[in-house]
Design a protein around this motif. Sequence first.
Motif, mmCIF file in Angstrom:
data_model
loop_
_atom_site.group_PDB
_atom_site.id
_atom_site.type_symbol
_atom_site.label_atom_id
_atom_site.label_comp_id
_atom_site.label_asym_id
_atom_site.label_seq_id
_atom_site.Cartn_x
_atom_site.Cartn_y
_atom_site.Cartn_z
ATOM 1 N N ASP A 149 0.830 -1.206 0.000
ATOM 2 C CA ASP A 149 0.000 0.000 0.000
ATOM 3 C C ASP A 149 0.863 1.254 0.000
ATOM 4 O O ASP A 149 0.565 2.234 -0.708
ATOM 5 C CB ASP A 149 -0.918 -0.001 1.222
ATOM 6 N N LEU A 150 1.930 1.220 0.773
ATOM 7 C CA LEU A 150 2.796 2.399 0.844
ATOM 8 C C LEU A 150 3.460 2.677 -0.501
ATOM 9 O O LEU A 150 3.578 3.830 -0.913
ATOM 10 C CB LEU A 150 3.852 2.210 1.939
ATOM 11 N N LYS A 151 3.879 1.627 -1.187
ATOM 12 C CA LYS A 151 4.498 1.824 -2.505
ATOM 13 C C LYS A 151 3.501 2.397 -3.503
ATOM 14 O O LYS A 151 3.833 3.285 -4.298
ATOM 15 C CB LYS A 151 5.059 0.497 -3.010
ATOM 16 N N ALA A 152 2.271 1.888 -3.458
ATOM 17 C CA ALA A 152 1.245 2.392 -4.382
ATOM 18 C C ALA A 152 0.877 3.840 -4.059
ATOM 19 O O ALA A 152 0.698 4.664 -4.965
ATOM 20 C CB ALA A 152 0.014 1.499 -4.308
ATOM 21 N N LEU A 153 0.760 4.168 -2.785
ATOM 22 C CA LEU A 153 0.436 5.544 -2.384
ATOM 23 C C LEU A 153 1.578 6.494 -2.727
ATOM 24 O O LEU A 153 1.348 7.624 -3.163
ATOM 25 C CB LEU A 153 0.131 5.589 -0.896
ATOM 26 N N ASP A 173 -5.395 5.363 12.735
ATOM 27 C CA ASP A 173 -5.523 4.308 11.733
ATOM 28 C C ASP A 173 -4.249 4.204 10.894
ATOM 29 O O ASP A 173 -3.507 5.181 10.772
ATOM 30 C CB ASP A 173 -6.725 4.573 10.830
ATOM 31 N N PRO A 174 -4.018 3.042 10.276
ATOM 32 C CA PRO A 174 -2.774 2.858 9.518
ATOM 33 C C PRO A 174 -2.585 3.814 8.345
ATOM 34 O O PRO A 174 -1.459 4.238 8.073
ATOM 35 C CB PRO A 174 -2.876 1.399 9.038
ATOM 36 N N ILE A 175 -3.665 4.137 7.627
ATOM 37 C CA ILE A 175 -3.548 5.046 6.480
ATOM 38 C C ILE A 175 -4.644 6.100 6.573
ATOM 39 O O ILE A 175 -5.828 5.767 6.690
ATOM 40 C CB ILE A 175 -3.682 4.296 5.137
ATOM 41 N N MET A 176 -4.253 7.357 6.523
ATOM 42 C CA MET A 176 -5.222 8.444 6.604
ATOM 43 C C MET A 176 -4.893 9.505 5.562
ATOM 44 O O MET A 176 -3.728 9.685 5.163
ATOM 45 C CB MET A 176 -5.230 9.057 8.007
ATOM 46 N N LEU A 177 -5.916 10.207 5.126
ATOM 47 C CA LEU A 177 -5.790 11.299 4.161
ATOM 48 C C LEU A 177 -6.323 12.571 4.799
ATOM 49 O O LEU A 177 -7.403 12.565 5.399
ATOM 50 C CB LEU A 177 -6.586 10.996 2.887
ATOM 51 N N SER A 178 -5.579 13.668 4.652
ATOM 52 C CA SER A 178 -5.992 14.930 5.259
ATOM 53 C C SER A 178 -5.920 16.069 4.254
ATOM 54 O O SER A 178 -5.035 16.101 3.386
ATOM 55 C CB SER A 178 -5.099 15.272 6.463
ATOM 56 N N ALA A 179 -6.863 16.987 4.372
ATOM 57 C CA ALA A 179 -6.867 18.250 3.634
ATOM 58 C C ALA A 179 -7.300 19.319 4.635
ATOM 59 O O ALA A 179 -7.674 19.001 5.769
ATOM 60 C CB ALA A 179 -7.823 18.179 2.449
ATOM 61 N N TRP A 180 -7.258 20.579 4.241
ATOM 62 C CA TRP A 180 -7.648 21.640 5.169
ATOM 63 C C TRP A 180 -9.105 21.437 5.601
ATOM 64 O O TRP A 180 -10.028 21.491 4.796
ATOM 65 C CB TRP A 180 -7.480 23.006 4.522
ATOM 66 N N LYS A 187 -8.801 2.036 3.757
ATOM 67 C CA LYS A 187 -8.410 0.672 4.116
ATOM 68 C C LYS A 187 -7.117 0.253 3.437
ATOM 69 O O LYS A 187 -6.327 -0.519 3.983
ATOM 70 C CB LYS A 187 -9.536 -0.287 3.744
ATOM 71 N N SER A 188 -6.911 0.752 2.213
ATOM 72 C CA SER A 188 -5.728 0.370 1.448
ATOM 73 C C SER A 188 -5.517 1.369 0.323
ATOM 74 O O SER A 188 -6.356 2.248 0.088
ATOM 75 C CB SER A 188 -5.886 -1.038 0.872
ATOM 76 N N ALA A 189 -4.420 1.209 -0.402
ATOM 77 C CA ALA A 189 -4.148 2.101 -1.533
ATOM 78 C C ALA A 189 -5.157 1.903 -2.652
ATOM 79 O O ALA A 189 -5.403 2.820 -3.440
ATOM 80 C CB ALA A 189 -2.739 1.864 -2.047
ATOM 81 N N SER A 190 -5.746 0.717 -2.731
ATOM 82 C CA SER A 190 -6.716 0.444 -3.783
ATOM 83 C C SER A 190 -8.140 0.840 -3.404
ATOM 84 O O SER A 190 -9.058 0.694 -4.218
ATOM 85 C CB SER A 190 -6.688 -1.049 -4.142
ATOM 86 N N ASP A 191 -8.325 1.339 -2.212
ATOM 87 C CA ASP A 191 -9.640 1.806 -1.775
ATOM 88 C C ASP A 191 -10.093 2.941 -2.710
ATOM 89 O O ASP A 191 -9.363 3.927 -2.901
ATOM 90 C CB ASP A 191 -9.533 2.301 -0.334
ATOM 91 N N VAL A 194 -9.532 6.713 -1.994
ATOM 92 C CA VAL A 194 -8.283 7.451 -2.206
ATOM 93 C C VAL A 194 -8.428 8.399 -3.392
ATOM 94 O O VAL A 194 -8.178 9.604 -3.288
ATOM 95 C CB VAL A 194 -7.100 6.481 -2.427
ATOM 96 N N ASP A 195 -8.840 7.854 -4.530
ATOM 97 C CA ASP A 195 -9.011 8.692 -5.722
ATOM 98 C C ASP A 195 -10.084 9.755 -5.506
ATOM 99 O O ASP A 195 -9.943 10.896 -5.960
ATOM 100 C CB ASP A 195 -9.379 7.825 -6.930
ATOM 101 N N ALA A 196 -11.154 9.385 -4.806
ATOM 102 C CA ALA A 196 -12.233 10.342 -4.555
ATOM 103 C C ALA A 196 -11.752 11.500 -3.691
ATOM 104 O O ALA A 196 -12.083 12.669 -3.956
ATOM 105 C CB ALA A 196 -13.408 9.632 -3.885
ATOM 106 N N PHE A 197 -10.954 11.188 -2.674
ATOM 107 C CA PHE A 197 -10.451 12.238 -1.786
ATOM 108 C C PHE A 197 -9.512 13.180 -2.549
ATOM 109 O O PHE A 197 -9.610 14.401 -2.442
ATOM 110 C CB PHE A 197 -9.733 11.610 -0.588
ATOM 111 N N PHE A 198 -8.606 12.593 -3.326
ATOM 112 C CA PHE A 198 -7.683 13.421 -4.117
ATOM 113 C C PHE A 198 -8.456 14.303 -5.092
ATOM 114 O O PHE A 198 -8.152 15.492 -5.256
ATOM 115 C CB PHE A 198 -6.689 12.535 -4.872
ATOM 116 N N SER A 199 -9.418 13.723 -5.762
ATOM 117 C CA SER A 199 -10.186 14.466 -6.761
ATOM 118 C C SER A 199 -10.938 15.636 -6.138
ATOM 119 O O SER A 199 -11.041 16.717 -6.744
ATOM 120 C CB SER A 199 -11.167 13.518 -7.449
ATOM 121 N N THR A 200 -11.427 15.440 -4.930
ATOM 122 C CA THR A 200 -12.217 16.488 -4.271
ATOM 123 C C THR A 200 -11.361 17.562 -3.623
ATOM 124 O O THR A 200 -11.683 18.754 -3.713
ATOM 125 C CB THR A 200 -13.131 15.860 -3.197
#
Length: 220
Positions: A149-153, A173-180, A187-191, A194-200
């Motif tokens: 997961d770390l390599k993919a992220l 949690d093991p993997i988290m995403l943050s924005a302002w 759950k994983s890099a393939s969740d 991930v793409d939805a959070f980046f896109s938004t």
Amino acid sequence: MGSAESTTPPSRRDRIEEMRRAERSHERRRRIAVVTAVTVVVAALIGVGAWAVTKGGDDPADGKAAAGSGHFTYDKDGVGTWSGKLARNHVAKKVAYPMEPPVGGDHNQVWMNCNGDVYPKAIPNENAVHALEHGAVWVTYTGKAADADLKALEKKVRATPYSLMSPVEDQKDPIMLSAWGHQRTVKSASDPAVDAFFSTFVQGEQTPEPGAACTGGLSG
């Protein structure tokens, strides 16, 4: 037989000259009044500006109540939004954030480089928060995250301007995403989240300073 004393009426030239003298005098008084008024206004503006610099958002502060009181409220997709007001003061001290990783609040005046930067070691929260202010998404992980997961992220972050990645061992949690102002667990890099959070949120509507630099800051 005496003659009466004769008087000569003023000539047209004399009357015109008198009118011109009066007009010049009036113009001088008007200019003095305008200059005085402008001076008063400028002085007032300078005073207000000085007060704003002293009290305003980018002055050094103690770092207290960095993000105010608040909590995360979660939507149906699992994205948390911080309910409290997020301060934006520049501070030179460590900040006690009410969430980990932080999603906003007082921060260092130097941002963490976030042009797809991947940091192998922990970075200062205060610099990372400044990157979030510029519209970056911050990917964080603990030692419990899977290597795959770390390599993919890492690959995704390196390919995405206005993103950065670093370890944060104290997060829940093991993997988290943050924005302002926003955060979520994945759950994983393939969740798909991930793409939805980046896109938004990469340079999203939540960004306090859209278009601000993600280079030229702190590089680790």
